[in-house]
Design an enzyme around this catalytic site. Structure first.
Site, PDB file in Angstrom:
ATOM      1  N   GLY A  17      14.695  -2.971  12.864  1.00  0.00           N
ATOM      2  CA  GLY A  17      14.145  -2.347  11.660  1.00  0.00           C
ATOM      3  C   GLY A  17      13.377  -1.078  11.979  1.00  0.00           C
ATOM      4  O   GLY A  17      13.175  -0.714  13.148  1.00  0.00           O
ATOM      5  N   ARG A  44      22.802 -11.674  12.676  1.00  0.00           N
ATOM      6  CA  ARG A  44      23.781 -10.610  12.423  1.00  0.00           C
ATOM      7  C   ARG A  44      23.576  -9.396  13.318  1.00  0.00           C
ATOM      8  O   ARG A  44      24.464  -8.543  13.439  1.00  0.00           O
ATOM      9  CB  ARG A  44      23.744 -10.188  10.947  1.00  0.00           C
ATOM     10  CG  ARG A  44      22.473  -9.508  10.494  1.00  0.00           C
ATOM     11  CD  ARG A  44      22.554  -9.077   9.032  1.00  0.00           C
ATOM     12  NE  ARG A  44      21.339  -8.439   8.574  1.00  0.00           N
ATOM     13  CZ  ARG A  44      20.290  -9.087   8.091  1.00  0.00           C
ATOM     14  NH1 ARG A  44      20.325 -10.406   7.985  1.00  0.00           N
ATOM     15  NH2 ARG A  44      19.217  -8.433   7.695  1.00  0.00           N
ATOM     16  N   ARG A 105      -2.221 -12.146   6.375  1.00  0.00           N
ATOM     17  CA  ARG A 105      -3.368 -11.236   6.319  1.00  0.00           C
ATOM     18  C   ARG A 105      -4.616 -11.849   5.705  1.00  0.00           C
ATOM     19  O   ARG A 105      -5.725 -11.590   6.163  1.00  0.00           O
ATOM     20  CB  ARG A 105      -2.983  -9.962   5.556  1.00  0.00           C
ATOM     21  CG  ARG A 105      -2.018  -9.082   6.323  1.00  0.00           C
ATOM     22  CD  ARG A 105      -1.563  -7.912   5.492  1.00  0.00           C
ATOM     23  NE  ARG A 105      -0.530  -7.140   6.174  1.00  0.00           N
ATOM     24  CZ  ARG A 105       0.326  -6.346   5.561  1.00  0.00           C
ATOM     25  NH1 ARG A 105       0.278  -6.211   4.243  1.00  0.00           N
ATOM     26  NH2 ARG A 105       1.230  -5.683   6.250  1.00  0.00           N
ATOM     27  N   CYS A 136      -0.050  -0.807   5.528  1.00  0.00           N
ATOM     28  CA  CYS A 136      -0.075   0.576   6.026  1.00  0.00           C
ATOM     29  C   CYS A 136      -1.070   1.449   5.279  1.00  0.00           C
ATOM     30  O   CYS A 136      -1.811   2.236   5.893  1.00  0.00           O
ATOM     31  CB  CYS A 136       1.331   1.184   5.950  1.00  0.00           C
ATOM     32  SG  CYS A 136       2.163   0.972   4.359  1.00  0.00           S
ATOM     33  N   GLN A 163       2.867   7.224  -1.544  1.00  0.00           N
ATOM     34  CA  GLN A 163       3.451   6.553  -0.393  1.00  0.00           C
ATOM     35  C   GLN A 163       4.941   6.868  -0.240  1.00  0.00           C
ATOM     36  O   GLN A 163       5.705   6.857  -1.205  1.00  0.00           O
ATOM     37  CB  GLN A 163       3.232   5.043  -0.504  1.00  0.00           C
ATOM     38  CG  GLN A 163       1.750   4.680  -0.484  1.00  0.00           C
ATOM     39  CD  GLN A 163       1.474   3.200  -0.666  1.00  0.00           C
ATOM     40  OE1 GLN A 163       0.610   2.813  -1.449  1.00  0.00           O
ATOM     41  NE2 GLN A 163       2.198   2.353   0.044  1.00  0.00           N
ATOM     42  N   HIS A 250       2.215   8.606   4.482  1.00  0.00           N
ATOM     43  CA  HIS A 250       1.510   8.218   3.263  1.00  0.00           C
ATOM     44  C   HIS A 250       0.313   9.141   3.063  1.00  0.00           C
ATOM     45  O   HIS A 250      -0.372   9.519   4.027  1.00  0.00           O
ATOM     46  CB  HIS A 250       0.985   6.783   3.357  1.00  0.00           C
ATOM     47  CG  HIS A 250       2.045   5.734   3.241  1.00  0.00           C
ATOM     48  ND1 HIS A 250       3.367   6.012   2.988  1.00  0.00           N
ATOM     49  CD2 HIS A 250       1.954   4.371   3.348  1.00  0.00           C
ATOM     50  CE1 HIS A 250       4.044   4.878   2.947  1.00  0.00           C
ATOM     51  NE2 HIS A 250       3.212   3.871   3.158  1.00  0.00           N
ATOM     52  N   ASN A 323       2.961   6.418   8.324  1.00  0.00           N
ATOM     53  CA  ASN A 323       2.888   4.998   7.980  1.00  0.00           C
ATOM     54  C   ASN A 323       3.679   4.102   8.923  1.00  0.00           C
ATOM     55  O   ASN A 323       3.418   2.894   9.009  1.00  0.00           O
ATOM     56  CB  ASN A 323       3.369   4.769   6.548  1.00  0.00           C
ATOM     57  CG  ASN A 323       4.766   5.289   6.309  1.00  0.00           C
ATOM     58  OD1 ASN A 323       5.015   6.499   6.374  1.00  0.00           O
ATOM     59  ND2 ASN A 323       5.709   4.406   6.023  1.00  0.00           N
TER      60      ASN A 323
END
Length: 346
Positions: A17, A44, A105, A136, A163, A250, A323
């Site tokens: 990612g 995958r 969090r 972020c 953002q 951002h 970010n």
């Protein structure tokens, strides 16, 4: 730094990612003391190759079947649902997980950490073996707010964010690119709609994440509760979050009220001395930093510092940050560096 002899075994979860690739790059860039780095992702992606530094390539392994035994640290960014399952599994095997998703969090037994702000909170990792990386938009704001809170005492914060699409992942960035190209080719924007509820190209969307009962979006709620958990539960925070048609970076306009008298000159001096903050504040053309200019940079850039005469002890400023770096991957690696230096080898 006194590191474990031979280095650490590090797993990067979600390695394919946006944030995962950034994590691998920053680990190599900063010379993190790893004897082995393992790239993990979903089934995958198994067998795909990802870059680690300038001259190394890692083959992706399956997260679901990976044995975390003997792994010291996991840097995790696979999405909240996956993390909810895999981060506790890794922690149970003795691996300290630094989790970049939203899932842990607000868990009272999981520290929420920005190293320039509350590094002492890392000590709480022993409760569950997990450390959470904040949102972020929260990270860059609290890096700027911490020195102001220490010097003047924050009472109230109102923030409006602008953002970039990368905050919603690669598919969102692709949507912006494809919609922009499509508009120039006279194609309907809906032909290239996947992530956003309305057109993102040449537009602004005052909606990030799901709506909550009070009318706020979850992104706005995150900025509220995370800031108070990291900085001070007594601070009042009101956030307004919008998505804009940029790829990385951002931006935030932040307005604060403080307990002690504050003015632009004194605030500028405090921010100039703060770790992780770069003040670029000249009252002229080009005397500020924009999101496009902060891409690839580590700092939180603060500009447009000015008095707010509408309230006692009021100030406003503009801040921008990459970010994907400070807002995600860099902060995660900085937590890992502090963890190694102060706790794993203490």
């Amino acid at each position: 730094m006194a590191y474990r002899e031979g280095g650490y075994r590090v797993a990067v979860i979600g390695a394919t990612g946006n944030v995962g690739r950034e994590l691998l790059g920053i680990l190599a860039e900063r010379g993190f003391p790893a004897r082995e780095v393992v790239a993990l992702a979903s089934e995958r992606s198994v067998g795909r190759e990802v870059s680690f530094g300038e001259d190394q390539v890692l083959k992706v392994q399956a997260l679901e079947t990976f044995d975390f035994t003997g792994t010291d640290i996991a840097l995790s960014s696979p999405g909240a649902k996956v993390s909810a399952v895999q981060s506790p599994r890794a922690a149970k095997a003795g691996c300290v997980v630094i989790d970049n998703t939203s899932h842990f969090r607000m868990d009272p037994d999981v520290p929420l950490v920005v190293p320039e702000v509350n590094p002492e909170a890392i000590a709480g990792f022993r409760k569950k073996g997990i450390i959470a990386n904040p949102n972020c938009s929260t990270i860059q704001m609290v890096v700027a707010l911490k020195p102001l809170h220490a010097a003047f005492g924050l009472r109230r914060v109102v923030v409006s964010t602008y953002q970039s699409t990368s905050g919603s992942g690669k598919a969102a960035m692709d949507e912006l690119f494809n919609q922009t190209r499509g508009i120039f080719m006279n194609q309907p924007w809906r032909d290239h709609q996947e992530k956003f509820p309305k057109q993102i190209a040449f537009n602004a969307i005052p909606h990030i994440d799901v709506f909550m009962d009070d009318g706020a979006t979850k992104e706005e709620w995150k900025m509220n509760v995370e800031t108070r958990k990291i900085l001070d539960p007594k601070i009042k925070v009101h956030a307004n979050c919008a998505r804009i048609p940029s790829f990385i970076g951002h931006a935030e306009y932040v307005n604060i009220e403080t307990d002690k008298p504050i003015d632009a000159e004194s605030a500028r001096a405090v921010l100039r001395a703060a770790k992780g903050v770069s003040v670029v504040d000249f009252r002229q053309d080009e005397g500020y930093v924009t999101p496009a200019e902060c891409a690839g940079e580590d700092a939180v850039f603060v500009s447009r510092i000015r008095d707010d005469a509408t309230v006692d002890n009021g100030l406003s400023f503009w801040c921008v940050s990459d970010n994907l770096r400070k807002g995600a991957a860099l902060n995660t690696v900085q937590i890992a560096e502090t963890l190694c230096r102060d706790y794993l080898d203490a």
